[in-house]
Design an enzyme around this catalytic site. Structure first.
Site, mmCIF file in Angstrom:
data_model
loop_
_atom_site.group_PDB
_atom_site.id
_atom_site.type_symbol
_atom_site.label_atom_id
_atom_site.label_comp_id
_atom_site.label_asym_id
_atom_site.label_seq_id
_atom_site.Cartn_x
_atom_site.Cartn_y
_atom_site.Cartn_z
ATOM 1 N N ASN A 1 36.349 42.578 51.662
ATOM 2 C CA ASN A 1 36.575 43.969 51.709
ATOM 3 C C ASN A 1 37.362 44.391 52.844
ATOM 4 O O ASN A 1 36.849 44.269 53.946
ATOM 5 C CB ASN A 1 35.025 44.523 51.846
ATOM 6 C CG ASN A 1 34.999 45.845 52.116
ATOM 7 O OD1 ASN A 1 35.765 47.002 52.113
ATOM 8 N ND2 ASN A 1 33.696 46.485 52.230
ATOM 9 N N LYS B 1 36.337 42.600 56.176
ATOM 10 C CA LYS B 1 34.822 41.860 56.019
ATOM 11 C C LYS B 1 34.886 40.977 54.900
ATOM 12 O O LYS B 1 35.334 40.986 53.870
ATOM 13 C CB LYS B 1 33.910 42.908 55.639
ATOM 14 C CG LYS B 1 32.381 42.674 55.699
ATOM 15 C CD LYS B 1 31.597 43.793 55.480
ATOM 16 C CE LYS B 1 30.094 43.617 55.330
ATOM 17 N NZ LYS B 1 29.233 44.797 55.222
ATOM 18 N N ARG C 1 36.758 44.337 46.853
ATOM 19 C CA ARG C 1 36.396 45.661 46.879
ATOM 20 C C ARG C 1 37.749 46.749 46.850
ATOM 21 O O ARG C 1 38.689 46.380 47.673
ATOM 22 C CB ARG C 1 35.569 46.300 47.967
ATOM 23 C CG ARG C 1 35.360 47.748 47.951
ATOM 24 C CD ARG C 1 34.404 47.978 49.429
ATOM 25 N NE ARG C 1 33.966 49.437 49.243
ATOM 26 C CZ ARG C 1 34.238 50.121 50.410
ATOM 27 N NH1 ARG C 1 34.846 49.990 51.366
ATOM 28 N NH2 ARG C 1 34.199 51.698 50.126
ATOM 29 N N HIS D 1 30.333 54.519 46.547
ATOM 30 C CA HIS D 1 29.200 53.578 46.764
ATOM 31 C C HIS D 1 28.976 53.066 45.525
ATOM 32 O O HIS D 1 27.606 52.632 45.438
ATOM 33 C CB HIS D 1 28.138 54.562 47.498
ATOM 34 C CG HIS D 1 28.612 54.835 48.911
ATOM 35 N ND1 HIS D 1 28.240 55.886 49.335
ATOM 36 C CD2 HIS D 1 29.372 54.251 49.822
ATOM 37 C CE1 HIS D 1 28.492 55.975 50.641
ATOM 38 N NE2 HIS D 1 29.323 54.929 50.980
ATOM 39 N N LEU E 1 22.327 56.328 52.535
ATOM 40 C CA LEU E 1 22.530 56.808 53.839
ATOM 41 C C LEU E 1 23.003 56.126 54.920
ATOM 42 O O LEU E 1 22.324 55.074 55.390
ATOM 43 C CB LEU E 1 21.269 57.718 54.251
ATOM 44 C CG LEU E 1 20.424 58.529 53.075
ATOM 45 C CD1 LEU E 1 19.423 58.989 53.620
ATOM 46 C CD2 LEU E 1 21.261 59.478 52.604
ATOM 47 N N GLY E 2 24.274 56.140 55.277
ATOM 48 C CA GLY E 2 24.750 55.425 56.464
ATOM 49 C C GLY E 2 25.791 56.123 57.189
ATOM 50 O O GLY E 2 25.717 57.423 56.912
ATOM 51 N N ARG F 1 32.297 62.838 58.472
ATOM 52 C CA ARG F 1 32.600 63.760 57.337
ATOM 53 C C ARG F 1 31.756 65.019 57.134
ATOM 54 O O ARG F 1 30.672 64.729 57.403
ATOM 55 C CB ARG F 1 32.682 62.775 56.058
ATOM 56 C CG ARG F 1 33.610 61.805 56.050
ATOM 57 C CD ARG F 1 33.642 61.044 54.545
ATOM 58 N NE ARG F 1 34.345 59.698 54.853
ATOM 59 C CZ ARG F 1 34.009 58.927 54.072
ATOM 60 N NH1 ARG F 1 32.753 58.500 53.701
ATOM 61 N NH2 ARG F 1 34.460 57.648 54.032
ATOM 62 N N GLU G 1 25.833 44.787 48.789
ATOM 63 C CA GLU G 1 26.962 45.181 48.017
ATOM 64 C C GLU G 1 27.875 43.993 47.715
ATOM 65 O O GLU G 1 28.380 43.740 46.592
ATOM 66 C CB GLU G 1 27.658 46.044 48.497
ATOM 67 C CG GLU G 1 27.179 47.505 48.667
ATOM 68 C CD GLU G 1 28.028 48.664 49.510
ATOM 69 O OE1 GLU G 1 28.943 49.210 48.939
ATOM 70 O OE2 GLU G 1 27.685 48.684 50.802
#
Length: 400
Positions: free
Chosen positions: A9, A16, A91, A180, A209-210, A241, A384
């Site tokens: 990712n 990652k 990803r 997501h 929610l992160g 954001r 994920e």
């Protein structure tokens, strides 16, 4: 579906990675290279015994970061030649309208990912760079691109169509895409498992929610509405954001403050959200400030929860019948206060939280609603990387 997959990712300044054993759903090894392109890079590698190995060294680009990752595997284990890698999954943030499912990467796919950079200028170029670097490092393994937007390709036209001049959609791809997707796919399937019902029979509202946050209405395993739009900016309030704002704000600030559209775009993405409201993007710090009597932080928390609750109400209407609401990601999994504030007052809509269950901390998937709540409320840790690994192997098995 079996095997081990290296999941990669690439972010704008990070890489990652995780080796996933799909049969057991466990991690063989994982890590994070960060501060790529900055004077002081950092690589944290977790070997099979759980020990962390930290290396501080410059990582000028993603090629250098991946080289450092491979060196960490060689020196700290496990040896990648010995773990039985089946594939590498990557990803990719934006698949546009072209990619509705994972695809095997070839030169044409890589070129298409780069072409879609107009829709995700901060993400797709580095996603493509990571794929390019990994293909050179692992030339004999299949590489699979897994798209954040793919799960939302089931959105019906009335959900993804914006009421704008049709040539914008036709010529410039202006429509709702959603993001997501791997998280929403994984969590909605886990909800069905936890309820003991086929996924095709379950309607779920997933709240991811992160620092980035999105809500999705999932009907029978298919995304039918989601909060993020053309870009990840639309929808819920996030760490930096803004989420939903009147689009006329761009012209208004140009007229009144002399700000050009690019400056407004940067501000809405990078210096808005909880950072603008509370002075900090991390909700844990926001809670600390609330406890100290900070009125700005208290308002920020209320704004965050109000926006989530508004989407919950909207998606109850979209689904008609809702079986479950699932909280996931860093805030959703760990913040009992946010969960309580988000669902407060919704008892008449069939949502009854059990305060004791909600307050208990656990790393496991669990039910936090009352036994007699018509709508089950669940906390479901997302995975994920496992979802990406599964999708990659499903693609390869299907092509066998």
């Amino acid at each position: 579906m079996s095997g081990r997959v290296l999941v990669v990712n690439c972010g704008s300044s990070s890489l990652k990675y995780r080796v996933v054993d799909v049969d057991s759903g466990t991690s063989v090894a994982s890590g994070l290279a960060e501060r790529i392109g900055q004077p002081a890079g950092r690589l944290t590698h977790r070997s099979p015994d759980g020990e962390q190995h930290v290396v501080e060294r410059p990582l000028p680009d993603h090629g250098a970061a991946l080289a450092a990752v491979l060196a960490a595997f060689d020196s700290c284990g496990p040896q990648l030649t010995d773990v039985g890698l089946t594939a590498v999954a990557h990803r990719v943030v934006h698949g546009g309208e072209r990619f509705s499912a994972p695809v095997l990467v070839d030169d044409d796919v890589l070129a298409a990912i780069r072409d879609l950079s107009a829709l995700a200028p901060l993400h797709n170029p580095v996603n493509a760079e990571g794929i390019e670097v990994a293909r050179r490092a692992f030339p004999d393994l299949p590489h699979v691109a897994v798209f954040d937007t793919a799960f939302h390709q089931t959105l019906p036209p009335h959900a993804y169509t914006y009421a704008v001049p049709p040539q914008w959609a036709r010529d410039h791809g202006v429509r709702r895409y959603g993001f997501h997707g791997t998280s929403h796919a994984y969590v909605s399937r886990r909800v069905a498992e936890l309820l003991g019902r086929p996924v095709e029979e379950v309607n779920t509202i997933v709240l991811h929610l992160g620092n980035g946050a999105s809500a999705t209405a999932v009907a029978g395993g298919r995304s039918v509405e989601t909060s993020m739009g053309l870009t990840p900016l639309e929808g819920l309030v996030m760490g930096t954001r803004s989420g939903d704002v009147d689009p006329a704000i761009v012209a208004h600030l140009r007229r009144t403050a002399g700000l050009d559209p690019d400056a407004v775009d940067r501000a809405l993405n990078s210096s808005s959200g909880m950072l603008a409201l509370a002075g900090h993007s991390d909700l844990r710090e926001v809670h600390r400030r609330v406890a100290d009597g900070d009125e700005r932080a208290a308002l920020a928390l209320e704004v965050f929860c109000h926006r989530v609750r508004k989407y919950v109400g909207a998606y109850l209407a979209v689904l008609g019948r809702t079986d479950a609401i699932a909280f996931t990601a860093g805030i959703g999994e760990n913040d009992a206060v946010v969960r309580q504030k988000t669902l407060a007052g919704l008892e008449r809509l069939g949502i009854v939280l059990d305060e004791r269950r909600n307050a208990q901390r656990s790393d496991d998937a669990r039910r936090i609603s009352a036994d007699d709540s018509p709508v089950a409320v669940l906390v479901v840790p997302t995975d994920e990387e496992l979802e990406m690994a599964r999708q990659a192997l499903d693609l390869l098995d299907g092509g066998a």
